[in-house]
Design a protein around this motif. Sequence first.
Motif, short mmCIF file in Angstrom:
data_model
loop_
_atom_site.label_atom_id
_atom_site.label_comp_id
_atom_site.label_asym_id
_atom_site.label_seq_id
_atom_site.Cartn_x
_atom_site.Cartn_y
_atom_site.Cartn_z
N ILE A 1 41.21 45.55 22.05
CA ILE A 1 39.17 45.00 22.05
C ILE A 1 39.33 45.47 24.12
CG2 ILE A 1 38.56 42.27 23.04
CD1 ILE A 1 40.33 41.47 20.35
N ASN A 2 38.50 45.31 24.03
CA ASN A 2 37.62 45.87 25.57
C ASN A 2 36.81 45.29 26.14
OD1 ASN A 2 39.07 48.35 24.98
ND2 ASN A 2 37.65 49.09 23.41
N VAL A 3 37.81 44.43 27.58
CA VAL A 3 36.87 43.62 27.75
C VAL A 3 36.95 43.98 29.58
CG1 VAL A 3 37.00 41.39 29.05
CG2 VAL A 3 38.29 41.77 26.75
N PHE A 4 35.15 43.91 29.81
CA PHE A 4 34.48 43.82 31.24
C PHE A 4 34.18 42.84 31.80
CE2 PHE A 4 31.52 44.82 34.95
CZ PHE A 4 32.22 45.58 34.86
N ILE A 5 35.12 42.50 32.98
CA ILE A 5 34.68 40.83 33.65
C ILE A 5 34.05 41.49 34.84
CG2 ILE A 5 35.73 39.17 35.07
CD1 ILE A 5 37.26 39.08 32.09
N THR A 6 33.08 40.39 35.62
CA THR A 6 31.96 41.22 36.39
C THR A 6 31.37 39.63 37.19
OG1 THR A 6 30.13 42.20 37.30
CG2 THR A 6 29.76 40.97 35.19
N ALA A 7 30.83 39.40 37.40
CA ALA A 7 29.97 38.20 39.01
C ALA A 7 29.40 38.40 39.14
CB ALA A 7 31.40 37.38 39.03
N PRO A 8 28.40 37.40 39.72
CA PRO A 8 27.35 38.04 40.41
C PRO A 8 27.53 38.07 41.90
CG PRO A 8 26.60 35.38 39.91
CD PRO A 8 27.85 36.10 39.14
N PHE A 9 26.67 38.93 42.43
CA PHE A 9 27.12 39.97 43.39
C PHE A 9 27.43 39.27 44.55
CE2 PHE A 9 25.87 42.54 47.78
CZ PHE A 9 26.58 43.79 47.45
N GLU A 10 26.85 38.13 45.11
CA GLU A 10 27.04 37.48 46.41
C GLU A 10 28.53 36.27 46.19
OE1 GLU A 10 24.48 35.24 43.58
OE2 GLU A 10 24.58 37.41 43.96
N ASP A 11 28.88 36.18 45.10
CA ASP A 11 29.98 35.55 44.61
C ASP A 11 31.48 36.85 44.92
OD1 ASP A 11 28.61 33.57 43.95
OD2 ASP A 11 29.70 33.17 42.03
N ARG A 12 30.59 37.68 44.29
CA ARG A 12 32.21 38.58 44.17
C ARG A 12 32.05 39.30 46.24
NH1 ARG A 12 30.60 43.94 42.71
NH2 ARG A 12 29.09 43.68 41.79
N VAL A 13 31.26 38.95 46.84
CA VAL A 13 31.15 39.40 48.37
C VAL A 13 32.19 38.06 48.57
CG1 VAL A 13 29.89 38.95 50.49
CG2 VAL A 13 28.98 40.68 48.75
N GLN A 14 32.18 36.51 47.84
CA GLN A 14 32.43 35.51 48.91
C GLN A 14 33.84 36.02 48.31
OE1 GLN A 14 30.93 33.46 51.08
NE2 GLN A 14 33.80 33.19 51.63
N ARG A 15 34.04 36.55 47.24
CA ARG A 15 35.98 36.67 46.67
C ARG A 15 36.01 37.62 47.43
NH1 ARG A 15 35.88 35.90 41.37
NH2 ARG A 15 36.70 34.17 41.34
N ALA A 16 35.64 38.35 47.80
CA ALA A 16 36.67 39.82 49.10
C ALA A 16 36.45 38.81 50.33
CB ALA A 16 35.52 40.83 49.05
N ILE A 17 35.95 38.41 50.22
CA ILE A 17 36.35 37.38 52.20
C ILE A 17 37.76 36.55 52.21
CG2 ILE A 17 35.63 36.03 53.46
CD1 ILE A 17 32.39 37.21 53.18
N ASP A 18 37.23 35.93 50.77
CA ASP A 18 38.36 34.70 50.27
C ASP A 18 39.76 35.68 50.29
OD1 ASP A 18 36.23 32.75 51.27
OD2 ASP A 18 36.02 32.53 49.34
N ARG A 19 39.90 36.25 49.45
CA ARG A 19 40.91 36.79 48.51
C ARG A 19 41.35 38.03 49.60
NH1 ARG A 19 40.56 39.68 43.57
NH2 ARG A 19 39.70 41.39 44.75
N ASP A 20 40.60 38.88 49.95
CA ASP A 20 41.66 40.21 50.82
C ASP A 20 41.28 40.27 51.60
OD1 ASP A 20 41.81 40.35 48.19
OD2 ASP A 20 40.14 42.04 47.88
N ASP A 21 40.92 38.84 52.56
CA ASP A 21 40.39 38.99 54.47
C ASP A 21 39.52 39.93 54.41
OD1 ASP A 21 42.12 36.58 54.20
OD2 ASP A 21 43.64 38.10 54.29
N VAL A 22 38.41 40.36 54.09
CA VAL A 22 36.99 41.24 54.52
C VAL A 22 36.75 40.49 55.09
CG1 VAL A 22 35.87 43.25 54.14
CG2 VAL A 22 37.44 42.30 52.22
N LEU A 23 35.71 40.84 56.32
CA LEU A 23 35.45 40.56 56.96
C LEU A 23 33.79 39.83 56.72
CD1 LEU A 23 36.31 42.68 60.74
CD2 LEU A 23 36.14 40.42 60.18
#
Lengths: 194, 194
Positions: A116-138
């Motif tokens: 079963i082939n899945v693709f996971i995505t999310a709205p751009f602004e939520d992904r930006v926020q996750r990059a900041i919170d999770r990956d310590d991106v400025l």
Amino acid sequence: MKKFIITIGRSYGSGGRMVGLKIAEDLGIKCYNSELLIEAAKESGLCHEVFEKIDEKPISAFLSFSAGKYDHGEMPLNHKVFLAQMQTIKKIAERESCVIVGRCADYVLRERDDVINVFITAPFEDRVQRAIDRDDVLPGKAEKRVRRIDKERANYYNFYSTKRWGVADSYDICLDSSKFGIEGCAKIIESLIK
Amino acid sequence: MKKFIITIGRSYGSGGRMVGLKIAEDLGIKCYNSELLIEAAKESGLCHEVFEKIDEKPISAFLSFSAGKYDHGEMPLNHKVFLAQMQTIKKIAERESCVIVGRCADYVLRERDDVINVFITAPFEDRVQRAIDRDDVLPGKAEKRVRRIDKERANYYNFYSTKRWGVADSYDICLDSSKFGIEGCAKIIESLIK
């Protein structure tokens, strides 16, 4: 339960890897992500650092990185890494039920009927926020980073497969992790197996 | 069960409308498709035939069709039809739980929090076969027809929304009806409501 393989493509910051880990935990199977690289490196004889640098990078980066690294007439390093990963993905899929994150696994396993082939995505602004919170991106650099990594993944996928990254047509199911949550996405996918 | 709205975008020949009808039947609600046009036509005062000709057609076709149909300074007919449908979609969504197929309903209802946005697709060759079997398209003309109608829907959606038609990012969930079947897709979507 019959043997099955779940492949997960994901936009950067969507939490696709976490969905994969949750499914693996719930179903008592392995989730292959960077583990794949280690196994592929071991079997190919190529050094592990090469895999880490080249993994899922776009073709232009491949070429500049690999330019000085191989003799004329020999296969470029990026293709060697892709082929080694491809062999490892096929072997793992033959061997066990599992989740495989990224690395064109859906395309590599296209001949199998237990996938079963899945693709996971999310709205751009939520992904930006996750990059900041999770990956310590400025915060000032997060948008650019999300766009860059999405582009790298798209280039990699579109180069090595005949499908288009992130387009509904290329997958069996696509899910918005902001809408359903990480656990919610995992539950939806698990229900498809049962 | 709380009130909810399911919007369904679909590639041509994917059976998206049938998924909508199945959900509506299972949950005892209405599925709006061409019914929407009739209701919108009634309330706008525009004639029903205009709606049928213009509905979900791309902008270039709109313009040539509507070119001689309105006075200078007045709003083009295609925009009038879109606005009338938009008002009707909003009114229906306020009034009742329902399924709405096509017509940018996901974008029209983007401010609501009781909506699940679905996209149904299937492999190209399966959609060509469905066009032949269901719509009596001649085999030699089916591929072209699938491409043309997909393009019309994409143009319509991309013009009137800020999202991209058929791309995972634009929806909450995308499903392959060849993988899961019409009933299977309906069941997956119904499970999201419960």
